[in-house]
Design a protein around this motif. Structure first.
Motif, PDB file in Angstrom:
ATOM      1  N   LEU A   8      25.598  37.522  34.868  1.00  0.00           N
ATOM      2  CA  LEU A   8      25.770  36.050  34.871  1.00  0.00           C
ATOM      3  C   LEU A   8      27.071  36.108  34.926  1.00  0.00           C
ATOM      4  O   LEU A   8      27.538  34.918  35.730  1.00  0.00           O
ATOM      5  CB  LEU A   8      25.503  35.854  33.011  1.00  0.00           C
ATOM      6  CG  LEU A   8      25.968  34.345  32.580  1.00  0.00           C
ATOM      7  CD1 LEU A   8      25.206  33.253  33.200  1.00  0.00           C
ATOM      8  CD2 LEU A   8      25.772  34.251  31.276  1.00  0.00           C
ATOM      9  N   ARG A   9      28.088  36.705  34.523  1.00  0.00           N
ATOM     10  CA  ARG A   9      29.342  36.542  35.163  1.00  0.00           C
ATOM     11  C   ARG A   9      29.673  36.536  36.605  1.00  0.00           C
ATOM     12  O   ARG A   9      30.284  35.922  37.168  1.00  0.00           O
ATOM     13  CB  ARG A   9      30.373  37.701  34.498  1.00  0.00           C
ATOM     14  CG  ARG A   9      31.824  37.595  35.038  1.00  0.00           C
ATOM     15  CD  ARG A   9      32.664  38.748  34.140  1.00  0.00           C
ATOM     16  NE  ARG A   9      32.608  38.361  32.859  1.00  0.00           N
ATOM     17  CZ  ARG A   9      33.278  37.761  32.184  1.00  0.00           C
ATOM     18  NH1 ARG A   9      34.031  36.800  32.614  1.00  0.00           N
ATOM     19  NH2 ARG A   9      33.406  37.584  30.778  1.00  0.00           N
ATOM     20  N   ALA A  10      28.989  37.389  37.291  1.00  0.00           N
ATOM     21  CA  ALA A  10      29.083  37.551  38.846  1.00  0.00           C
ATOM     22  C   ALA A  10      28.626  36.220  39.400  1.00  0.00           C
ATOM     23  O   ALA A  10      29.129  35.811  40.220  1.00  0.00           O
ATOM     24  CB  ALA A  10      28.041  38.751  39.322  1.00  0.00           C
ATOM     25  N   HIS A  11      27.455  35.880  38.961  1.00  0.00           N
ATOM     26  CA  HIS A  11      27.036  34.287  39.446  1.00  0.00           C
ATOM     27  C   HIS A  11      27.973  33.255  39.227  1.00  0.00           C
ATOM     28  O   HIS A  11      28.324  32.544  40.027  1.00  0.00           O
ATOM     29  CB  HIS A  11      25.757  33.906  38.917  1.00  0.00           C
ATOM     30  CG  HIS A  11      24.528  34.631  39.196  1.00  0.00           C
ATOM     31  ND1 HIS A  11      23.967  34.363  40.591  1.00  0.00           N
ATOM     32  CD2 HIS A  11      23.807  35.492  38.642  1.00  0.00           C
ATOM     33  CE1 HIS A  11      23.050  35.129  40.889  1.00  0.00           C
ATOM     34  NE2 HIS A  11      22.684  35.727  39.691  1.00  0.00           N
ATOM     35  N   LEU A  12      28.657  33.126  38.205  1.00  0.00           N
ATOM     36  CA  LEU A  12      29.613  32.225  37.594  1.00  0.00           C
ATOM     37  C   LEU A  12      30.912  32.501  38.322  1.00  0.00           C
ATOM     38  O   LEU A  12      31.614  31.407  39.167  1.00  0.00           O
ATOM     39  CB  LEU A  12      30.016  32.252  36.194  1.00  0.00           C
ATOM     40  CG  LEU A  12      28.732  31.863  35.339  1.00  0.00           C
ATOM     41  CD1 LEU A  12      29.145  32.000  33.827  1.00  0.00           C
ATOM     42  CD2 LEU A  12      28.284  30.643  35.740  1.00  0.00           C
ATOM     43  N   VAL A  13      31.389  33.646  38.608  1.00  0.00           N
ATOM     44  CA  VAL A  13      32.583  33.765  39.188  1.00  0.00           C
ATOM     45  C   VAL A  13      32.360  33.515  40.750  1.00  0.00           C
ATOM     46  O   VAL A  13      33.311  33.142  41.307  1.00  0.00           O
ATOM     47  CB  VAL A  13      32.914  35.229  39.346  1.00  0.00           C
ATOM     48  CG1 VAL A  13      34.093  35.830  40.275  1.00  0.00           C
ATOM     49  CG2 VAL A  13      33.604  35.574  37.932  1.00  0.00           C
TER      50      VAL A  13
END
Length: 80
Positions: A8-13
């Protein structure tokens, strides 16, 4: 298969590289998260448009790998 907090964090970053992002797994199951995202990309946009940008960043995974996402979005000057 649930989405990990790291995924999730990777997509948002990727979508919001300048963002301050905080993610909380609400149920401990990898399916229910809260995300607080503070990014310049949200400046001047209403809350609905901000959330649409986040959903677009998830590339169709919302409702599949990711069941529920509580969002708090704002531009830096609006963060409290």
């Amino acid at each position: 298969m649930p989405m990990s907090a790291d995924d999730l964090r990777a997509h948002l970053v990727e979508a919001f590289p300048d963002a301050d992002i905080a993610i909380e797994d609400l149920a401990g199951d990898g399916d229910h998260y809260r995300a607080r995202i503070v990014s310049e990309a949200f400046r001047g946009l209403n809350r609905v448009r901000q959330h649409q940008l986040v959903y677009a960043a998830l590339k169709g995974k919302m409702g599949g790998e990711l069941h529920a996402l509580a969002l708090e979005t704002s531009a830096p000057a609006e963060a409290g």
